[in-house]
Enzyme design. Sequence first.
Site, PDB file in Angstrom:
ATOM      1  CB  SER A 671      -0.952  -0.037   1.201  1.00 39.39           C
ATOM      2  OG  SER A 671      -1.959   0.931   1.089  1.00 39.39           O
ATOM      3  CG  ASP A 744      -6.663  -2.299  -4.109  1.00 43.37           C
ATOM      4  OD1 ASP A 744      -7.401  -1.888  -3.203  1.00 43.37           O
ATOM      5  OD2 ASP A 744      -5.426  -2.169  -4.093  1.00 43.37           O
ATOM      6  CG  HIS A 778      -5.560  -2.441  -0.117  1.00 46.86           C
ATOM      7  ND1 HIS A 778      -4.862  -1.836  -1.137  1.00 46.86           N
ATOM      8  CD2 HIS A 778      -4.986  -1.995   1.033  1.00 46.86           C
ATOM      9  CE1 HIS A 778      -3.934  -1.045  -0.635  1.00 46.86           C
ATOM     10  NE2 HIS A 778      -3.977  -1.136   0.684  1.00 46.86           N
TER      11      HIS A 778
END
Length: 809
Positions: A671, A744, A778
């Site tokens: 991330s 995601d 994610h």
Amino acid sequence: MKNIIAFVAFLFVTTSFFGQEKLKYQKPPKEILELVDAPLAPSVWIDSKGENVLLFYRDAYKSIAELSETELRLGGLRINPKTNIGSRTRYFNNIKVKEATTKDAKQIIGLPENARISNLSISPNEKMIAFLNTSGNGVQLWIADIEKGSAKKLSTLRLNANMGNPINWFKDSNALLVNAIPNNRKELINISEAVPEGPTISASDGEKAQNRTYQDLLSSPNDEYNFEQLALSTIKKVTLNGEVSDFLPTAMYDDIDFSPDGNYVMVNIIKKPFSYIVPYYRFPFETNIYDKNGTLIQKVNDVPLNEVQPKGFMATREGKRSMRWRADKPATLYWAEAQDKGDPEVKVDYRDAVYELAAPFKGKGRLLLKTINRFSGITWGNDNLAIARDYWWNDRNTKSYIFNPSNASQTPKVIFDRSYQDRYSDPGNFVTTRNNYDERVLEINNGTAYLMGDGFSEKGQFPFIDEYNLKTQKTKRVYESTYTDKLENLNSAIDMKKGKILVRIESQNEYPNYYFRNIKKKNDLTAVTSFENPFKSIQDVHKEVISYKRDDGLELEGTLYLPIGYDVNSKEKMPMILWAYPREYKDKSSAAQSTTNPNEFIYPYYGSPIYWVTQGYVVLDDAAFPIVGEGDEEPNDSFVTQLVGNAKAAIDAVDEMGYIDRNRVGVGGHSYGAFMTANLLSHSNLFAAGIARSGAYNRTLTPFGFQSEERSYWDSPETYNTMSPFMNADKMKSPLLLIHGEADNNSGTYPLQSERYFNALKGLGATARLVMLPKESHGYSAKESVLHVLWEQHEWLEKYVKNKKNIGE
């Protein structure tokens, strides 16, 4: 000659591997695979009296088949329309029960076959547990008797878990309110087959709507139709005998909450119009109060569509918000209202005012207090005492107040005023206890409350309990953990008068377990759980928290692991993996604090780099990457410079210890850590290669703020451009492995970020590889995906980090 043949074979294998376009799921080396396959310890629930323990078991990962079940993405939600529950729900598959003082747990009998258990809800009297079981036909209500250790299906109703938890206990523990699928719900539109009736149009009327880059939003009238059908529920009452009766008619129910005395129910109902630019929780809604028989008493809130609100992290909407029940009263509501029109740019003495309104909920409400910062919550005590909290993002300030709920003319007293990033000054949280309404309220004994804190300090971490004199506001320490070779976390208070608290103790190789500690008796410790370490192959790995300084003098730290079997006296130069995640601070003193405990259990979760201690790598995990901006300077004004400074300091520190070959150091992150990785490879020559998972690389695609940056692109274009790896793709200096979930849903990190960045790198001749994981969000949850990610990372590190010298670099 043999070495040359081996080298050619190595090149052949790696070249053909990276040239493939179609590749089935792969598995990492057996040493890593064994760690991934280790059994997962259960989640633990212990009742408020410390008598009974429930153990909830689940598999560590889903399967790719489970992740491939039907999914609709609507209004910020991800829903399985066949089962009517969140499509990303993590399920338990077993429940056991034990007395707190016995070692062995007993199996709950009667659980559903091939159980997929979720939405666990303990009854107010703590004797029963309600839960959902998901099958191919939908979601149904089950219940388990904790004392008897038996479970049964309570109803054949098909429940609706699309909008959250559909289970709500009546306060007498004899019945539940549940969200059921309406009998007249209409068939969904198959959007892939639907014939459009016209274009989809969005319009701007001149008002600024500077929203974050949300994903999974509604995008068409067909989406609106499907969202409404999936959100609709009929509220039913179900007794413990399985008797079902109507309670509330069909509507889009979002939240249901009983008053402390159980005589009223607060219900949020979503309304139209819907929005294509914000998630469902910013759609219009009304809040109604019903009695326990389902009769409407009063509408207490009516909130319009919230597409447009002022700019900034501390912006909020006008009107009543954060409406809750007072925990110490039978049936009294409280809420906050912005005094600055929700605009952080407006200068006012008080940002929020807090009001209350008792049954029968008529009138405007009575003022309780005003807060200097944005209101964040209240711990209720009694008629004359409560603790309120606020916070303000821009300067990281938080305040706590003692106030008199019965007399708003008494000025609240600020008792704590500090930076919430300053862990050393954290006074802890006030201890609460269950009252006769089964609500958590401030624990008060003879004018004394209690604070329970993490205990970070310059000398290390020593969790503590303080007595807090509510009259003088002075503290007295009554317990402080003395462990230097273990970590003791203070979990909750069981009985403060007797000194009985629940703690969790762990060490580097000792799996976390729960204990009862009596703080009034020396060394009084009783085991509650006895979980074994499932990761024995790495339990003896060398681990230490190292401290070092950045070039500007800022103190940093990281957790250093040496390869299994490494002889510290040999000083053999090994390859290293540095893994990190940048964090923003408004002052250097907070950024420099040590908040890593070396005694934390070594847990190799799916995203961890610790696996590679089995493969001959030094690992520097959770390396401190503070980005500091003091005063008027924003942290991101010097993001790249500080980023590189952090990385150089980390490598210098481990290099000086003699453990690594600094020419064979890889860097990675997930991330915002992926964003960091791409920037480090573009703006420094420190790393042999990088691994970037699920990142965002072009900040112009998140133009109204990202991470901790609240300025828009048009406020500070140079910041967005300088920080964007995409804008600096021509500077890429090292091989980069990009991994991203195709589904995601995180704000700003949509898959396009990795796809376009990879194309830029490829077009400019950089060495890169893009791995798109089907069905993954994610974070990655299918075991097939996790194993393949570990394999990809291992192959990349072996070729571009460990064997860098071998291939002439």
